[in-house]
Design a protein around this motif. Structure first.
Motif, PDB file in Angstrom:
ATOM      1  N   LYS A  33       6.045  -0.705  56.548  1.00 30.89           N
ATOM      2  CA  LYS A  33       6.729  -1.996  56.730  1.00 30.89           C
ATOM      3  C   LYS A  33       5.794  -3.100  57.216  1.00 30.89           C
ATOM      4  CE  LYS A  33      11.186   0.146  57.962  1.00 30.89           C
ATOM      5  NZ  LYS A  33      12.294   0.132  58.934  1.00 30.89           N
ATOM      6  N   LEU A  34       4.492  -2.993  56.884  1.00 28.46           N
ATOM      7  CA  LEU A  34       3.580  -4.038  57.331  1.00 28.46           C
ATOM      8  C   LEU A  34       3.863  -5.357  56.616  1.00 28.46           C
ATOM      9  CD1 LEU A  34       1.303  -4.314  59.388  1.00 28.46           C
ATOM     10  CD2 LEU A  34      -0.336  -3.967  57.539  1.00 28.46           C
ATOM     11  N   ASP A  35       4.589  -5.297  55.499  1.00 27.22           N
ATOM     12  CA  ASP A  35       4.969  -6.540  54.826  1.00 27.22           C
ATOM     13  C   ASP A  35       5.911  -7.375  55.693  1.00 27.22           C
ATOM     14  OD1 ASP A  35       6.796  -4.432  54.512  1.00 27.22           O
ATOM     15  OD2 ASP A  35       7.675  -5.317  52.712  1.00 27.22           O
ATOM     16  N   LEU A  36       6.676  -6.730  56.596  1.00 23.46           N
ATOM     17  CA  LEU A  36       7.547  -7.476  57.501  1.00 23.46           C
ATOM     18  C   LEU A  36       6.745  -8.295  58.503  1.00 23.46           C
ATOM     19  CD1 LEU A  36      10.342  -4.840  58.281  1.00 23.46           C
ATOM     20  CD2 LEU A  36      10.293  -6.610  56.497  1.00 23.46           C
ATOM     21  N   ALA A  37       5.486  -7.887  58.718  1.00 22.26           N
ATOM     22  CA  ALA A  37       4.594  -8.634  59.607  1.00 22.26           C
ATOM     23  C   ALA A  37       3.628  -9.501  58.805  1.00 22.26           C
ATOM     24  CB  ALA A  37       3.826  -7.673  60.510  1.00 22.26           C
ATOM     25  N   GLN A  38       3.999  -9.803  57.559  1.00 22.40           N
ATOM     26  CA  GLN A  38       3.162 -10.653  56.684  1.00 22.40           C
ATOM     27  C   GLN A  38       1.768 -10.064  56.497  1.00 22.40           C
ATOM     28  OE1 GLN A  38       5.029 -13.065  55.324  1.00 22.40           O
ATOM     29  NE2 GLN A  38       6.625 -12.320  56.731  1.00 22.40           N
ATOM     30  N   TRP A  39       1.717  -8.724  56.420  1.00 19.34           N
ATOM     31  CA  TRP A  39       0.444  -8.009  56.221  1.00 19.34           C
ATOM     32  C   TRP A  39      -0.587  -8.380  57.296  1.00 19.34           C
ATOM     33  CZ3 TRP A  39       1.357  -4.057  53.406  1.00 19.34           C
ATOM     34  CH2 TRP A  39       2.239  -4.135  52.328  1.00 19.34           C
TER      35      TRP A  39
ATOM     36  N   GLU B 227      -2.062  -9.959  48.163  1.00 23.53           N
ATOM     37  CA  GLU B 227      -3.307 -10.598  48.584  1.00 23.53           C
ATOM     38  C   GLU B 227      -3.448 -10.619  50.108  1.00 23.53           C
ATOM     39  OE1 GLU B 227      -5.918 -11.597  46.906  1.00 23.53           O
ATOM     40  OE2 GLU B 227      -4.988 -10.843  45.061  1.00 23.53           O
ATOM     41  N   GLY B 228      -2.326 -10.676  50.821  1.00 21.55           N
ATOM     42  CA  GLY B 228      -2.389 -10.672  52.274  1.00 21.55           C
ATOM     43  C   GLY B 228      -2.988  -9.403  52.828  1.00 21.55           C
ATOM     44  N   LEU B 229      -2.753  -8.275  52.158  1.00 25.36           N
ATOM     45  CA  LEU B 229      -3.356  -7.011  52.568  1.00 25.36           C
ATOM     46  C   LEU B 229      -4.762  -6.866  52.009  1.00 25.36           C
ATOM     47  CD1 LEU B 229      -3.151  -4.230  53.928  1.00 25.36           C
ATOM     48  CD2 LEU B 229      -2.066  -3.364  51.848  1.00 25.36           C
ATOM     49  N   ARG B 230      -4.941  -7.244  50.760  1.00 20.25           N
ATOM     50  CA  ARG B 230      -6.242  -7.110  50.113  1.00 20.25           C
ATOM     51  C   ARG B 230      -7.327  -7.926  50.828  1.00 20.25           C
ATOM     52  NH1 ARG B 230      -7.055  -5.563  44.847  1.00 20.25           N
ATOM     53  NH2 ARG B 230      -4.875  -6.044  44.326  1.00 20.25           N
ATOM     54  N   ALA B 231      -6.925  -8.998  51.525  1.00 16.45           N
ATOM     55  CA  ALA B 231      -7.889  -9.879  52.178  1.00 16.45           C
ATOM     56  C   ALA B 231      -8.687  -9.173  53.272  1.00 16.45           C
ATOM     57  CB  ALA B 231      -7.172 -11.097  52.759  1.00 16.45           C
ATOM     58  N   TRP B 232      -8.104  -8.135  53.886  1.00 19.89           N
ATOM     59  CA  TRP B 232      -8.827  -7.479  54.991  1.00 19.89           C
ATOM     60  C   TRP B 232      -8.879  -5.963  54.892  1.00 19.89           C
ATOM     61  CZ3 TRP B 232      -5.876  -4.060  57.812  1.00 19.89           C
ATOM     62  CH2 TRP B 232      -4.490  -4.219  57.740  1.00 19.89           C
ATOM     63  N   TYR B 233      -8.101  -5.349  53.996  1.00 23.39           N
ATOM     64  CA  TYR B 233      -8.070  -3.890  53.914  1.00 23.39           C
ATOM     65  C   TYR B 233      -8.637  -3.411  52.593  1.00 23.39           C
ATOM     66  CZ  TYR B 233      -6.387   0.929  53.940  1.00 23.39           C
ATOM     67  OH  TYR B 233      -6.320   2.299  53.903  1.00 23.39           O
ATOM     68  N   GLN B 234      -9.689  -2.605  52.667  1.00 29.25           N
ATOM     69  CA  GLN B 234     -10.299  -2.025  51.464  1.00 29.25           C
ATOM     70  C   GLN B 234     -10.283  -0.502  51.486  1.00 29.25           C
ATOM     71  OE1 GLN B 234     -12.164  -4.771  53.088  1.00 29.25           O
ATOM     72  NE2 GLN B 234     -10.889  -5.991  51.697  1.00 29.25           N
ATOM     73  N   GLY B 235      -9.467   0.073  52.358  1.00 29.14           N
ATOM     74  CA  GLY B 235      -9.416   1.525  52.491  1.00 29.14           C
ATOM     75  C   GLY B 235      -8.544   2.183  51.446  1.00 29.14           C
ATOM     76  N   PRO B 236      -8.244   3.468  51.638  1.00 29.57           N
ATOM     77  CA  PRO B 236      -7.498   4.238  50.639  1.00 29.57           C
ATOM     78  C   PRO B 236      -6.002   3.932  50.674  1.00 29.57           C
ATOM     79  CG  PRO B 236      -7.907   5.600  52.547  1.00 29.57           C
ATOM     80  CD  PRO B 236      -8.646   4.307  52.792  1.00 29.57           C
ATOM     81  N   THR B 237      -5.321   4.298  49.580  1.00 30.36           N
ATOM     82  CA  THR B 237      -3.865   4.298  49.567  1.00 30.36           C
ATOM     83  C   THR B 237      -3.382   5.540  50.319  1.00 30.36           C
ATOM     84  OG1 THR B 237      -3.718   5.595  47.536  1.00 30.36           O
ATOM     85  CG2 THR B 237      -3.865   3.186  47.304  1.00 30.36           C
TER      86      THR B 237
END
Length: 365
Positions: free
Chosen positions: A82-88, A135-145
């Motif tokens: 649910k990190l989308d609820l925190a705007q990633w 894009e909000g997650l991609r901007a800082w997270y490059q780890g695994p799914t």
């Protein structure tokens, strides 16, 4: 049904997993599930106030992390859902990580065996594929799914050079045969073997072995299997806590044993005579801490005080435990899964430990 444990094969490398409800009413079922697992996935919510509710003193995030570690799980994947609820928010992800990591290390996990992965299960973001990640997650997270992190789990050690031990989780009748679901914790099992069910000492014959829905002739430690048993006079003796084993070298059956404990956030110190509920593999029994033998230095394991009057929170100690009915145990150094115990009191896990002393058996000679 949320109070049942589901088992499944997730990947070829991670051979078995278990799924259970996070509700506190189903902690005993969760213990049964954790006893079958090689690894654990702890799902926490990034929603405002939701992680905090689970991480409070009586929260189930703490309880479940403590239990999986006490039952032998060493590798842990923390899924921040649910990190989308925190705007990633990277700040929210790091905040959860910084609160959880010290606690997980305190209860026995090693930092190298812990991994944190953000996702949104409802939106399918960073669960299986990286395509279309916000894009909000991609901007800082490059780890695994999440799926990639599951595939990265290391293979668990297997105890093959030991008499066969099968922990039983389920039993039902099919015609004239008895079907048993369980996990091979040590040794190798072959179709046609004679086995003894402890602690009842009932003898049966393995008529068939099913692994992942297919019949096999032989299977080794670590496998989740379904066994067809024949020549069993009374199937009712196959109760929770039963261990199927080699008739010539059976599992130890004890009513008193010695354990090295790590206590958690105790409300009241442990003293000689403390009544607790003991969880051993898939059995649970009322028990008593019958003797406090020593307090240990948690870093070195050296004795710092003999015959203490009490054991406080976050302490390491050697104690004797007594129960009124026999349970199946092994020394932790021989079969880890059968040598771990958890102590609970009034619905809370208060300590966990490893079996370091049991009565001698002919197998010791």
């Amino acid at each position: 049904d949320t109070c049942r444990i589901a088992t499944d094969t997730v990947t070829p490398r991670c051979r078995s997993s278990s799924f259970s409800s996070g509700h506190k009413d189903f902690v005993p079922e969760m213990i049964s599930g954790a006893a079958q697992a090689d690894v654990a996935i702890l799902v926490v919510s990034a929603g405002t106030g939701e992680f905090e509710a689970g991480f409070d003193r009586d929260g189930q995030t703490r309880e479940h992390a403590v239990l999986v570690r006490s039952l032998g799980v060493r590798q842990l994947l923390v899924v921040v859902n649910k990190l989308d609820l925190a705007q990633w928010s990277r700040f929210r992800f790091d905040e959860i990580r910084q609160k959880l990591l010290p606690f997980l290390k305190k209860i026995g996990f090693k930092e190298r065996d812990i991994r944190f992965v953000p996702c949104s299960g409802l939106a399918g973001q960073n669960v299986v594929a990286k395509d279309g990640i916000d894009e909000g997650l991609r901007a800082w997270y490059q780890g695994p799914t999440v799926a990639e992190a599951i595939r990265d789990f290391q293979d668990a050690d297997r105890v093959l050079d030991f008499p066969v031990r099968v922990g039983m989780f389920d039993m039902y009748k099919s015609g004239s045969s008895v079907m048993v679901g369980g996990r091979i914790e040590a040794g190798t099992l072959r179709r046609g073997y004679k086995i003894i069910a402890m602690p009842s000492a009932a003898v049966a014959t393995v008529k068939g072995i099913t692994l992942r829905g297919a019949p096999v002739q032989v299977c080794g430690a670590g496998a989740q299997v379904e066994l067809q048993l024949g020549d069993l006079d009374d199937p009712s003796v196959l109760t929770p806590g039963t261990v199927l084993c080699d008739p010539e070298k059976p599992v130890r059956v004890v009513m008193r044993f010695r354990v090295q404990l790590l206590t958690f956030d105790l409300r009241v110190p442990l003293v000689s005579g403390s009544d607790i509920t003991l969880y051993t593999y898939t059995a649970s029994e009322p028990a008593t801490v019958s003797k406090l033998r020593a307090l240990l230095d948690p870093a070195t394991g050296e004795v710092v005080q003999r015959k203490p009057r009490c054991v406080g929170k976050y302490s390491t100690a050697i104690v004797d435990v007594t129960i009124s009915r026999p349970v199946c145990l092994e020394l932790y150094r021989q079969v880890r899964s059968l040598g771990r115990v958890a102590l609970r009191d009034r619905g809370t896990t208060i300590a966990a430990g490893t079996v370091v002393g049991v009565p001698r058996s002919p197998f010791d000679e």
